[in-house]
Design a protein around this motif. Sequence first.
Motif, PDB file in Angstrom:
ATOM      1  N   ALA A  16       0.863  -1.181   0.000  1.00 14.53           N
ATOM      2  CA  ALA A  16       0.000   0.000   0.000  1.00 14.53           C
ATOM      3  C   ALA A  16       0.896   1.227   0.000  1.00 14.53           C
ATOM      4  CB  ALA A  16      -0.890   0.012   1.240  1.00 14.53           C
ATOM      5  N   GLU A  17       0.502   2.237  -0.757  1.00 15.94           N
ATOM      6  CA  GLU A  17       1.273   3.470  -0.842  1.00 15.94           C
ATOM      7  C   GLU A  17       0.382   4.649  -0.483  1.00 15.94           C
ATOM      8  OE1 GLU A  17       3.010   3.713  -4.719  1.00 15.94           O
ATOM      9  OE2 GLU A  17       4.413   2.057  -4.350  1.00 15.94           O
ATOM     10  N   ASP A  18       0.751   5.332   0.599  1.00 16.92           N
ATOM     11  CA  ASP A  18       0.060   6.542   1.058  1.00 16.92           C
ATOM     12  C   ASP A  18      -1.454   6.325   1.117  1.00 16.92           C
ATOM     13  OD1 ASP A  18      -0.078   9.184   1.966  1.00 16.92           O
ATOM     14  OD2 ASP A  18      -0.386   9.971  -0.059  1.00 16.92           O
ATOM     15  N   LEU A  19      -1.847   5.289   1.818  1.00 21.14           N
ATOM     16  CA  LEU A  19      -3.244   4.875   1.852  1.00 21.14           C
ATOM     17  C   LEU A  19      -4.054   5.727   2.824  1.00 21.14           C
ATOM     18  CD1 LEU A  19      -4.312   2.522   0.149  1.00 21.14           C
ATOM     19  CD2 LEU A  19      -4.374   1.149   2.231  1.00 21.14           C
ATOM     20  N   HIS A  20      -5.143   6.307   2.313  1.00 16.83           N
ATOM     21  CA  HIS A  20      -6.107   7.054   3.120  1.00 16.83           C
ATOM     22  C   HIS A  20      -7.473   6.403   2.934  1.00 16.83           C
ATOM     23  CE1 HIS A  20      -3.626  10.796   3.827  1.00 16.83           C
ATOM     24  NE2 HIS A  20      -2.948  10.214   2.849  1.00 16.83           N
ATOM     25  N   ARG A  21      -8.206   6.304   4.035  1.00 13.53           N
ATOM     26  CA  ARG A  21      -9.591   5.815   3.933  1.00 13.53           C
ATOM     27  C   ARG A  21     -10.458   6.614   4.894  1.00 13.53           C
ATOM     28  NH1 ARG A  21     -14.015   5.131   2.307  1.00 13.53           N
ATOM     29  NH2 ARG A  21     -15.039   3.128   1.884  1.00 13.53           N
ATOM     30  N   GLU A  22     -11.448   7.298   4.310  1.00 11.54           N
ATOM     31  CA  GLU A  22     -12.387   8.095   5.092  1.00 11.54           C
ATOM     32  C   GLU A  22     -13.795   7.561   4.894  1.00 11.54           C
ATOM     33  OE1 GLU A  22     -11.997  12.184   4.063  1.00 11.54           O
ATOM     34  OE2 GLU A  22      -9.849  12.288   4.539  1.00 11.54           O
ATOM     35  N   TYR A  23     -14.568   7.598   5.958  1.00 10.01           N
ATOM     36  CA  TYR A  23     -15.976   7.202   5.910  1.00 10.01           C
ATOM     37  C   TYR A  23     -16.818   8.407   6.320  1.00 10.01           C
ATOM     38  CZ  TYR A  23     -13.991   2.500   5.950  1.00 10.01           C
ATOM     39  OH  TYR A  23     -13.269   1.364   5.661  1.00 10.01           O
ATOM     40  N   GLY A  24     -17.855   8.702   5.547  1.00  8.11           N
ATOM     41  CA  GLY A  24     -18.679   9.860   5.840  1.00  8.11           C
ATOM     42  C   GLY A  24     -18.085  11.126   5.247  1.00  8.11           C
ATOM     43  N   ARG A  25     -18.774  12.220   5.491  1.00  8.01           N
ATOM     44  CA  ARG A  25     -18.343  13.504   4.905  1.00  8.01           C
ATOM     45  C   ARG A  25     -18.426  14.615   5.929  1.00  8.01           C
ATOM     46  NH1 ARG A  25     -21.328  13.645  -1.065  1.00  8.01           N
ATOM     47  NH2 ARG A  25     -20.321  11.763  -1.918  1.00  8.01           N
ATOM     48  N   LEU A  33      -7.776   5.575   7.940  1.00  8.83           N
ATOM     49  CA  LEU A  33      -6.368   5.496   7.559  1.00  8.83           C
ATOM     50  C   LEU A  33      -5.914   6.879   7.114  1.00  8.83           C
ATOM     51  CD1 LEU A  33      -6.364   2.174   5.470  1.00  8.83           C
ATOM     52  CD2 LEU A  33      -5.635   2.465   7.856  1.00  8.83           C
ATOM     53  N   ARG A  34      -4.698   7.247   7.529  1.00  6.46           N
ATOM     54  CA  ARG A  34      -4.250   8.627   7.272  1.00  6.46           C
ATOM     55  C   ARG A  34      -2.852   8.662   6.653  1.00  6.46           C
ATOM     56  NH1 ARG A  34      -4.019  12.188  11.935  1.00  6.46           N
ATOM     57  NH2 ARG A  34      -3.405  10.429  13.240  1.00  6.46           N
ATOM     58  N   GLY A  35      -2.665   7.875   5.590  1.00  5.06           N
ATOM     59  CA  GLY A  35      -1.383   7.899   4.898  1.00  5.06           C
ATOM     60  C   GLY A  35      -0.502   6.730   5.277  1.00  5.06           C
ATOM     61  N   VAL A  36      -1.009   5.514   5.116  1.00  2.90           N
ATOM     62  CA  VAL A  36      -0.276   4.306   5.489  1.00  2.90           C
ATOM     63  C   VAL A  36       0.429   3.733   4.270  1.00  2.90           C
ATOM     64  CG1 VAL A  36      -0.503   1.930   6.306  1.00  2.90           C
ATOM     65  CG2 VAL A  36      -1.815   3.757   7.393  1.00  2.90           C
ATOM     66  N   SER A  37       1.713   3.425   4.427  1.00  6.60           N
ATOM     67  CA  SER A  37       2.486   2.746   3.388  1.00  6.60           C
ATOM     68  C   SER A  37       3.127   1.505   3.997  1.00  6.60           C
ATOM     69  CB  SER A  37       3.573   3.667   2.822  1.00  6.60           C
ATOM     70  OG  SER A  37       3.007   4.787   2.168  1.00  6.60           O
ATOM     71  N   VAL A  38       2.822   0.348   3.436  1.00  4.13           N
ATOM     72  CA  VAL A  38       3.384  -0.916   3.923  1.00  4.13           C
ATOM     73  C   VAL A  38       3.687  -1.807   2.739  1.00  4.13           C
ATOM     74  CG1 VAL A  38       2.134  -0.814   6.125  1.00  4.13           C
ATOM     75  CG2 VAL A  38       1.130  -2.045   4.200  1.00  4.13           C
ATOM     76  N   SER A  39       4.653  -2.710   2.918  1.00  2.00           N
ATOM     77  CA  SER A  39       4.995  -3.694   1.898  1.00  2.00           C
ATOM     78  C   SER A  39       5.034  -5.066   2.533  1.00  2.00           C
ATOM     79  CB  SER A  39       6.369  -3.381   1.282  1.00  2.00           C
ATOM     80  OG  SER A  39       6.338  -2.170   0.557  1.00  2.00           O
ATOM     81  N   LEU A  40       4.524  -6.051   1.805  1.00  2.00           N
ATOM     82  CA  LEU A  40       4.530  -7.440   2.256  1.00  2.00           C
ATOM     83  C   LEU A  40       5.453  -8.230   1.345  1.00  2.00           C
ATOM     84  CD1 LEU A  40       0.670  -7.932   2.682  1.00  2.00           C
ATOM     85  CD2 LEU A  40       2.311  -7.219   4.433  1.00  2.00           C
ATOM     86  N   ALA A  41       6.568  -8.665   1.877  1.00  2.00           N
ATOM     87  CA  ALA A  41       7.511  -9.444   1.081  1.00  2.00           C
ATOM     88  C   ALA A  41       6.979 -10.855   0.868  1.00  2.00           C
ATOM     89  CB  ALA A  41       8.865  -9.491   1.788  1.00  2.00           C
ATOM     90  N   PRO A  42       7.267 -11.462  -0.277  1.00  2.00           N
ATOM     91  CA  PRO A  42       6.805 -12.835  -0.510  1.00  2.00           C
ATOM     92  C   PRO A  42       7.347 -13.785   0.549  1.00  2.00           C
ATOM     93  CG  PRO A  42       7.606 -11.838  -2.548  1.00  2.00           C
ATOM     94  CD  PRO A  42       7.978 -10.910  -1.439  1.00  2.00           C
ATOM     95  N   GLY A  43       6.508 -14.720   0.971  1.00  2.00           N
ATOM     96  CA  GLY A  43       6.938 -15.739   1.913  1.00  2.00           C
ATOM     97  C   GLY A  43       7.173 -15.232   3.316  1.00  2.00           C
ATOM     98  N   THR A  44       6.433 -14.209   3.728  1.00  2.00           N
ATOM     99  CA  THR A  44       6.571 -13.670   5.078  1.00  2.00           C
ATOM    100  C   THR A  44       5.217 -13.647   5.773  1.00  2.00           C
ATOM    101  OG1 THR A  44       6.299 -11.375   4.332  1.00  2.00           O
ATOM    102  CG2 THR A  44       8.547 -12.235   4.476  1.00  2.00           C
ATOM    103  N   PHE A  45       5.270 -13.534   7.100  1.00  2.00           N
ATOM    104  CA  PHE A  45       4.079 -13.532   7.951  1.00  2.00           C
ATOM    105  C   PHE A  45       4.094 -12.207   8.714  1.00  2.00           C
ATOM    106  CE2 PHE A  45       1.574 -16.549  11.016  1.00  2.00           C
ATOM    107  CZ  PHE A  45       0.537 -15.628  11.091  1.00  2.00           C
ATOM    108  N   THR A  46       3.091 -11.367   8.449  1.00  2.00           N
ATOM    109  CA  THR A  46       2.984 -10.059   9.087  1.00  2.00           C
ATOM    110  C   THR A  46       1.729 -10.002   9.940  1.00  2.00           C
ATOM    111  OG1 THR A  46       4.108  -8.972   7.234  1.00  2.00           O
ATOM    112  CG2 THR A  46       2.818  -7.569   8.697  1.00  2.00           C
ATOM    113  N   ALA A  47       1.865  -9.547  11.171  1.00  2.00           N
ATOM    114  CA  ALA A  47       0.719  -9.315  12.053  1.00  2.00           C
ATOM    115  C   ALA A  47       0.468  -7.815  12.148  1.00  2.00           C
ATOM    116  CB  ALA A  47       0.972  -9.891  13.438  1.00  2.00           C
TER     117      ALA A  47
END
Length: 250
Positions: A16-25, A33-47
């Motif tokens: 995910a790159e600079d992820l924002h998620r808003e509900y409502g107006r 979410l307010r700007g989340v960036s994460v990467s999941l490498a192949p063959g890994t376990f992330t909690a």
Amino acid sequence: MAEMATDSRTETAARAEDLHREYGRGTAAVRALRGVSVSLAPGTFTAVMGPSGSGKTTLLHCLAGMDRPTRGSVWWGGTEVSRLPERRLAELRRSRVGFVFQAFNLMPAMTVAQNVELPGRLAGKRPDRGRVLDALGRVGLAGRERHRPGQLSGGQQQRVAIARALVSRPEVLFADEPTGALDRATGHEILALLRAGVDQEGQTCVMVTHDPVAAGYADRVLLLADGLVVDELGRPTAAQVGERLSRLGG
């Protein structure tokens, strides 16, 4: 049909790159979410952990293509999926990712094998009996294909749900509190199964959990608070996770 955006950076199973998620107006809007960036490498376990309302489940759902970000992008390998038409996204979701819920979501009138086959049938595909039996064997349920969910324990039902998620041989397995409805001993069995999938099959797994012991099975733990990733722990003990989580109010 709109063309899928592609990217040469395929060293990640998902990101995910600079992820924002808003509900409502307006003033009633909730910024999950307010700007989340994460990467999941192949063959890994992330909690993924955090206090209630931290955005962890929203992040999981966006990464899995079950929710769309307000801004930012989600990639599965070299394919950007966050802006695909819904039909194309659904096709990719069925073939490239698997999802395991806290509630097993099994059909009680169907056999174990029929439950595992169900996503493929809904997609209009003929069931591959060999794949179904292989998936059931991987989760320790060989010989149980004719049973119905009511004849199985809670842990066995969750194993069926995992087999259903694995039958399409997905690149990434997403798990939302997969042990939340199980007793501790059975939960350990399920976590060991997820861990074995990573170590022995090269499966990529990302799991939302509130349990520090469950997080101890992961290669790394992402800690969220107020819609942001605020810390990351590598191969921590349950005690280390619990101590850090307590500082966040989790």
